[in-house]
Scaffold this active site. Structure first.
Site, PDB file in Angstrom:
ATOM      1  N   ALA A  57     -36.551  42.078  40.057  1.00 41.59           N
ATOM      2  CA  ALA A  57     -35.734  42.569  38.944  1.00 41.59           C
ATOM      3  C   ALA A  57     -35.365  44.036  39.142  1.00 41.59           C
ATOM      4  O   ALA A  57     -34.194  44.426  39.006  1.00 41.59           O
ATOM      5  CB  ALA A  57     -36.481  42.384  37.620  1.00 41.59           C
ATOM      6  N   GLY A  90     -43.443  32.665  46.995  1.00 38.53           N
ATOM      7  CA  GLY A  90     -42.968  31.729  48.016  1.00 38.53           C
ATOM      8  C   GLY A  90     -41.561  31.970  48.532  1.00 38.53           C
ATOM      9  O   GLY A  90     -41.099  31.268  49.422  1.00 38.53           O
ATOM     10  N   ARG A 336     -44.502  21.717  36.938  1.00 36.86           N
ATOM     11  CA  ARG A 336     -45.776  22.340  37.289  1.00 36.86           C
ATOM     12  C   ARG A 336     -46.900  22.041  36.305  1.00 36.86           C
ATOM     13  O   ARG A 336     -48.026  21.773  36.700  1.00 36.86           O
ATOM     14  CB  ARG A 336     -45.592  23.858  37.401  1.00 36.86           C
ATOM     15  CG  ARG A 336     -44.867  24.244  38.667  1.00 36.86           C
ATOM     16  CD  ARG A 336     -44.574  25.733  38.693  1.00 36.86           C
ATOM     17  NE  ARG A 336     -44.083  26.132  40.015  1.00 36.86           N
ATOM     18  CZ  ARG A 336     -43.665  27.364  40.308  1.00 36.86           C
ATOM     19  NH1 ARG A 336     -43.676  28.306  39.386  1.00 36.86           N
ATOM     20  NH2 ARG A 336     -43.253  27.649  41.519  1.00 36.86           N
ATOM     21  N   GLU A 476     -40.504  38.949  34.890  1.00 37.21           N
ATOM     22  CA  GLU A 476     -41.643  38.253  34.287  1.00 37.21           C
ATOM     23  C   GLU A 476     -42.193  38.959  33.052  1.00 37.21           C
ATOM     24  O   GLU A 476     -42.865  38.344  32.230  1.00 37.21           O
ATOM     25  CB  GLU A 476     -42.755  38.084  35.342  1.00 37.21           C
ATOM     26  CG  GLU A 476     -43.843  37.099  34.913  1.00 37.21           C
ATOM     27  CD  GLU A 476     -44.928  36.902  35.970  1.00 37.21           C
ATOM     28  OE1 GLU A 476     -44.698  37.255  37.148  1.00 37.21           O
ATOM     29  OE2 GLU A 476     -45.998  36.401  35.619  1.00 37.21           O
TER      30      GLU A 476
END
Lengths: 509, 509
Positions: A57, A90, A336, A476
């Site tokens: 970000a 990832g 998930r 986040e």
């Protein structure tokens, strides 16, 4: 970890009190709250745009603001290295309508991506923010192309996505994006400061964030280090400070089972003080209770490790098996939360954790670069026969054999009668010896909660409902975007799009 | 509602700024944050203990502190009437090991009550707080007996409870407890102030809450009314200010489906500003995303209404039916979340809400005093035959008849093969004409989220993990106690026990 943090914070608070005293300012709750009045502050530096945090970000905001004509943009990072937690994930990037989708003939759209995410969000995701991100995801991906990021030449279809729409960096790691973006930032003239720890806002009489305090020359874990500086930010302060998955006390406040013993994929700096400082300023806390565990992690290695990327790649053409029963127990590409909950339910007869195994044909697994590594480092194993495999993990052989036979029928028919898995990517990939096998157990991975923002990356005030002037947030540290469960590979586009969005808003402000 | 609140708040903030200016104080974020430095404040009044809010928690704290020898205890209530949201709930009180359980031969224990609640909490409830409350619940019940509360002469077994452990006031309403407690407070010498609105904390240099501001003579909804006063609280300030179910913006931040159109059982004052002010002071926000809807409410009346108590009483010996299918769709005494989710899934073919119906034999329903009222006010209906009933609600007759026959088999066998309902309380109560029927649709009822407290009712600071000095919280304003889903009748014991606990802690401080 958390005990250390608390101690650090006390030292830090002490230090701050002294500085405030020197400046002769009265503060509300000075020993606790860290933000102070900007009245009478002697500014050490004045910048145009200040960005706190150097993950996806922050870096995207840096680039975008320079492209829009900013002259004096600064990124402040508390750690000694840049990239934050973004650098060690990832490197998976979902976007609808990409060049590779066209090449592979995948029919996708903004709407389809939004709908997939809304489903995983279980009714409480923020549809406007999801749509805003999906609409600009290709632009953000392009920014990484332009900066020099390199991707595997194939798309992946991650859990909960209805089509293949995920790029992955060739290094299978977020650093494949943060490094080029950091280079691009510097090329454009963004000034980057490491060991610069955010220590609270400086707020004027109208409640506008005028600037902030930073501890320059700070060493992580040694709170008295460095020099306290007061920095004014003309266009605004962007908080891109990430989640709190590494702050054990704060994650246990939401879920008492997430003790220090539970594994975590995050970088050590993900301790959440930027987020909590915004709550003290009046930002609205959203969905803090929704902390996501990665169902692709291994109990046999620390952090994100080698297995995570290995299993993310292999899930579509692999079979996950409960070691107690020898049977499958989940759709290997469900979202998930569904998978993490299913794995956590795998227990021995005494109720103790019994990590399930992921079985893949060696011929299919070996296409992923991590396959060699998981075997080399003993966090994955190769077996020449099902008997050998069953013996190693103490799985009952007969039901396991029957399960493999049954699963291979699904591969053939394209129809998973057990768990309704989408078998498109499993086509022709029968489970056959030799096998590669890893063990699975969820690790704390991502905080869906944070401060509430709008589609301009402005932070809402809990009393007025209006944006807090001078303050922006992206990544986040924001909450509520994804609802109960974020889909894999949807964080990088969110971080980058919202960082770019914050830059656009600030450049208009 | 929420738009009005925002406007009010702006006016309020304006008023506050002026007052602060007059006192000559510098503040952090003065136009937004409401708390201020206590330095140089001219106190209008000094009290021993200040309690903000006059619901179960505040009143229990008032009584307990006087019993422990306090001399000067004050309760401040922003509304014109006392009792808050507590006065209009169902008056249901769960406790283990009560006199009535002994009389009815119910085998219960603290541990059993804790385990029932942990199950509904789905892994994230606060076990230590649940146990603390269960251990002291009988004491709190005794406090209501002593104050003169009167209860129905039978126990109820509410959804999610494994045994009958719930008392209900004879007026079937929380006022049956708040009124006697208020009287008792005054008898003991607690001074009660209505139209006294909390307007932020006054905090000293060490971060201790020294006192607070109150708008005395305030009229709800007119923010400039009343006189701003600065009140010092020697032993501490107890925030017993309740939840935020009536604050549409803040509840939509957590769940975008909880729009203004969604019904709410709460009193209009449940707007959450006390809670959000504590977040600004550094309290830890816990589980705000978990907002509970009451599955016993009716779409045919406003608020808690008559149906809620009617259906809570009748669920054990009633059959809930989906009007589209004519079949049952849930265990009528599952926990609240399970039932609310099941009801919300009842839709017509276009996906529009189609409230399900609760069918009870008139002979069994009429024992509850509300049965006459629901029929009188046309929010419930009596039918002499199943044909008449089916026609009225447009339910397919054949499957409905089959379902009634099947359900009555479960009544006979004591074993619900469809949903595993505990049929103990249904014994001998067959579903037979004439019927009483109400419609069901969930209403926003309770906020599981709030500030994190410990078993001393102290409020933890997000940075230090230590209690914020001088500050205490009890009741719905606290979060995390119940986890994902609170069981019915467990709020009153929590509010009262934690209010009593806060009094005990303050008297030792």
């Amino acid at each position: 970890m958390s005990k250390v943090n608390l101690l650090e914070r006390r030292n830090f608070i002490k230090g701050m009190g002294a500085a405030a005293g020197a400046a002769g300012m009265a503060m509300a709750a000075p020993a606790m709250a860290v933000s102070q009045s900007a009245n009478g502050v002697k500014w050490d530096k004045e910048v145009e745009i200040a960005i706190i945090g150097s993950g996806f970000a922050g870096l995207a905001a840096g680039i975008e603001s320079m492209r829009l004509g900013a002259k004096d943009v600064h990124i402040f990072e508390k750690m000694s290295y840049f990239g934050g937690n973004s650098a060690i994930n990832g490197g998976l990037f979902a976007a609808p309508g990409t060049p590779m989708q066209k090449k592979e003939g995948v029919n996708d759209s903004v709407e389809r991506m939004v709908q997939d995410q809304l489903k995983a969000g279980r009714g409480i995701a923020d549809e406007a923010l999801l749509r805003h991100v999906a609409e600009h995801a290709v632009e953000a991906l392009q920014m990484t192309f332009d900066a020099g990021s390199e991707y595997h030449p194939y798309l992946q279809q991650l859990g909960g996505h209805s089509v293949a729409r995920t790029y992955q960096t060739t290094v299978s790691c977020g650093a494949g994006i943060t490094q080029p973006l950091l280079k691009e930032c510097r090329k454009l003239g963004v000034q980057t400061h490491n060991r610069a720890k955010f220590e609270g806002f400086l707020v004027n009489d109208e409640g506008k964030v005028e600037g902030f305090k930073i501890r320059q020359g700070y060493y992580f874990g040694e709170e008295d280090t460095g020099k306290l500086m007061h920095i004014k930010a003309k266009r605004g302060v962007l908080m891109a400070t990430g989640g709190f998955a590494q702050n054990v006390n704060l994650r246990m406040a939401q879920d008492p089972t997430l003790t220090a013993e539970v594994g975590c994929t995050n970088a050590p700096g993900a301790t959440g003080e930027g987020m909590y400082e915004m709550f003290r300023l009046g930002a609205i806390p959203v969905h803090l209770a929704h902390i996501q565990s990665g169902p692709w992690a291994s109990p046999d290695e620390g952090g994100f490790g080698y297995v995570s990327n290995y299993s993310i790649y292999n899930f579509p053409h692999s079979m996950a098996v409960n070691c107690l029963t020898g049977e499958r127990f989940m759709n290997e590409i469900a979202d998930r939360k569904t998978r993490a909950d299913a794995e956590l339910a795998c227990r021995d007869k005494q109720g103790n954790p019994l990590p399930p195994i992921l079985i893949t044909s060696y011929k299919d697994s070996k296409k992923h670069p991590n396959t060699k590594k998981v075997i080399k480092y003993n966090v994955g194993w190769k077996f020449d026969s099902v008997e050998e495999l069953a013996k190693h993990f103490n799985v009952p052989l007969k039901p396991l054999k029957a399960q493999i036979k049954e699963y291979n029928q699904y591969v053939k028919s394209g129809n998973d009668a057990q768990f309704g898995k989408n078998m498109t990517k499993a086509k022709g990939k029968y489970i056959e010896a030799p096998f590669t096998v890893v063990r699975l157990w969820p690790k704390v991975h991502y905080c869906q909660g944070g401060v509430q923002v709008n589609t301009k990356a402005e932070v809402k005030d809990s009393f007025t409902g209006k944006p807090i002037a001078g303050l922006y947030a992206a990544g986040e540290v924001c909450g509520g975007v994804h609802g109960v469960s974020r889909l894999g590979s949807c964080s990088i586009p969110e971080c980058m799009v919202m960082g770019m969005t914050a830059a656009r808003t600030m450049m208009k402000a």
